[in-house]
Design an enzyme around this catalytic site. Structure first.
Site, short mmCIF file in Angstrom:
data_model
loop_
_atom_site.label_atom_id
_atom_site.label_comp_id
_atom_site.label_asym_id
_atom_site.label_seq_id
_atom_site.Cartn_x
_atom_site.Cartn_y
_atom_site.Cartn_z
N ALA A 241 23.67 -30.27 -7.19
CA ALA A 241 22.77 -30.39 -8.33
C ALA A 241 22.79 -31.79 -9.20
CB ALA A 241 22.99 -28.89 -9.11
N GLY B 195 31.85 -23.37 -6.33
CA GLY B 195 31.02 -22.76 -4.85
C GLY B 195 29.65 -22.69 -5.39
N LEU B 196 28.93 -23.15 -6.64
CA LEU B 196 27.80 -22.82 -6.78
C LEU B 196 27.09 -24.30 -6.80
CD1 LEU B 196 28.00 -20.45 -10.05
CD2 LEU B 196 27.62 -19.93 -7.84
N ASP C 58 23.61 -27.74 0.47
CA ASP C 58 23.59 -27.63 -0.89
C ASP C 58 22.60 -28.59 -1.51
OD1 ASP C 58 25.95 -26.18 -0.61
OD2 ASP C 58 26.98 -26.89 -2.11
C1 MEV Z 1 30.31 -24.64 0.85
O1 MEV Z 1 29.60 -24.11 -0.28
C2 MEV Z 1 29.87 -23.95 1.91
C3 MEV Z 1 30.58 -24.44 3.44
O2 MEV Z 1 29.98 -23.79 4.50
C4 MEV Z 1 30.63 -25.79 3.41
C5 MEV Z 1 29.31 -26.44 3.68
O3 MEV Z 1 28.48 -25.69 4.29
O4 MEV Z 1 29.15 -27.65 3.64
C6 MEV Z 1 32.22 -23.87 3.39
#
Ligand code: MEV
Length: 289
Positions: A81, A75-76, A123
Site C-alpha cells: 500500500a 500481513g495486511l 498485494d
Molecule cells: C503474503 O501476504 C502471502 C504469501 O502468499 C506470499 C505472497 O503471495 O507473496 C505468503
C-alpha cells in the site's frame, strides 16, 4: 503537491499456495495509507527502503509525508500500500502519465527487489485496483464485489514474510509428498469458496479448513490460533490466519449482528481488532490539505 492513498489487503483464501501456482482470493480492505509528495524543496530522508526505491525507479527527487492507518508487518499488505500510494503520488506530482497497470507492475518489482525476490504480485495488484480478486497461475480477475462481514485481529507478533515463504519452500523440498497434497487441498478450498461467495456460513467453514491446512504447512503461531479460537467461540462462522502467518493477523467472518461480540472476544485476548469490509477503489487521489 499531490496526495494519494492506497488500501491494505487480506488474503481470504490461498496464501502460500499461490506461490506454487495455485489459486487464491484476496480483497482490498479499509484502512488505507496516505502519501503526500512534493517536488522541489529538500529531498526527504527516507528510512523505508520501499520509499527510497520508489523515488529511484521514477527517477525524481522530492519530499514525502506518510500517514498510515495500517500496522506494518501484520500481513495486511502495508508495504504494498505504501509503495502503490507513493508511486501514484509521484506519478501525479511529476506528470509522468503512468497507467494504473504500470504503477501495479513497478510496485511489484520494487517489493520483489526489497524482499529479495520473495513477493507475489498479489498485494500490489490488490492495493492498486481494489476490490475482490481471484488469483490464478497466469492471471488476476476482479470478481463482483461482496460485502463480507469481517473482523480482523492483530496478534501484535511481528513476522517476516520472506522467512515464512522460505520455511514452506523447505517443507516442499523435504516432504513433497506431504506438502504437495496440502497445496492441492488449499486450491480446492479456494475453488469451493469461489462458488460460495454469497454463503457466509460456508465461507466460514472453508476458512476453518484453510487455517488448518496453513497450520499443517508450519506457518501457524499460538497467538494466531488463540484469536481464531476466540472468534469462533464468540459466534463467528469461521476464522483463519491471513497473509504469511507466523504472527500478524487473522480474519473472521461473522453474522453481522455478532461483529462487536467477535471484536470484543479478540481484544479480550490482548490483541487489537477492527471491523472491516471491502475497498472497491484501490489507489485514489486525495484532496491536499
Ligand atoms: C503474503 O501476504 C502471502 C504469501 O502468499 C506470499 C505472497 O503471495 O507473496 C505468503
Amino acid at each position: 503537491m499531490a496526495t494519494w492513498s492506497a488500501p491494505g489487503k487480506l488474503f481470504l483464501f490461498g496464501e502460500h499456495a499461490v506461490v506454487y501456482g495455485k489459486s487464491g482470493i484476496a480483497m482490498a480492505i479499509r484502512p488505507r495509507i496516505f502519501v503526500t509528495v512534493r517536488k522541489g524543496g529538500r529531498m526527504s530522508e527516507m528510512k523505508s527502503p520501499y520509499l527510497k526505491e520508489c523515488f529511484r525507479r521514477m527517477n525524481v527527487k522530492g519530499s514525502i509525508y506518510v500517514r498510515s492507518q495500517l500496522s506494518s508487518s501484520s500481513g495486511l499488505g502495508s508495504s504494498a500500500a505504501i509503495t502503490v500510494a507513493t508511486l501514484s503520488a509521484i506519478n501525479d506530482e511529476f506528470g509522468l502519465s503512468k497507467s494504473r497497470e504500470e504503477i501495479a507492475q513497478i510496485a511489484f518489482e520494487i517489493e520483489k527487489k526489497v524482499q529479495k525476490g520473495l513477493a507475489s504480485p498479489t498485494d500490489t495488484y490488490v492495493s492498486t485496483f481494489g476490490g475482490l480478486i481471484l488469483i490464478t497461475q497466469d492471471m488476476k480477475r476482479r470478481l463482483n464485489p461482496r460485502n463480507l462481514p469481517l473482523v480482523v485481529g492483530n496478534t501484535g507478533v511481528s513476522h517476516n514474510t520472506a522467512r515464512m515463504v522460505e520455511g514452506v519452500g523447505e517443507m516442499m523440498k523435504q516432504y513433497p509428498q506431504i506438502a504437495g497434497p496440502i497445496m492441492d487441498a488449499i486450491h480446492e478450498v479456494v475453488m469451493s469458496a469461489l462458488h460460495s461467495l454469497n454463503d457466509h456460513r460456508k465461507l466460514g467453514y472453508l476458512m476453518d479448513l484453510n487455517h488448518a491446512l496453513l497450520d499443517a504447512l508450519g506457518v501457524g503461531h499460538p497467538a494466531l490460533t488463540r484469536l481464531v479460537m476466540a472468534a469462533r467461540a464468540a459466534g463467528a462462522f469461521g476464522a483463519k490466519m491471513t497473509g504469511a502467518g507466523g504472527g500478524g493477523c487473522m480474519v473472521a467472518i461473522c453474522p453481522p449482528r455478532l461483529k462487536n461480540r467477535v471484536t470484543g472476544a479478540i481484544t479480550a485476548c490482548d490483541a487489537q481488532a477492527f471491523v472491516t469490509g471491502i475497498d472497491t477503489e484501490g489507489a485514489r487521489k486525495e484532496k491536499n490539505g
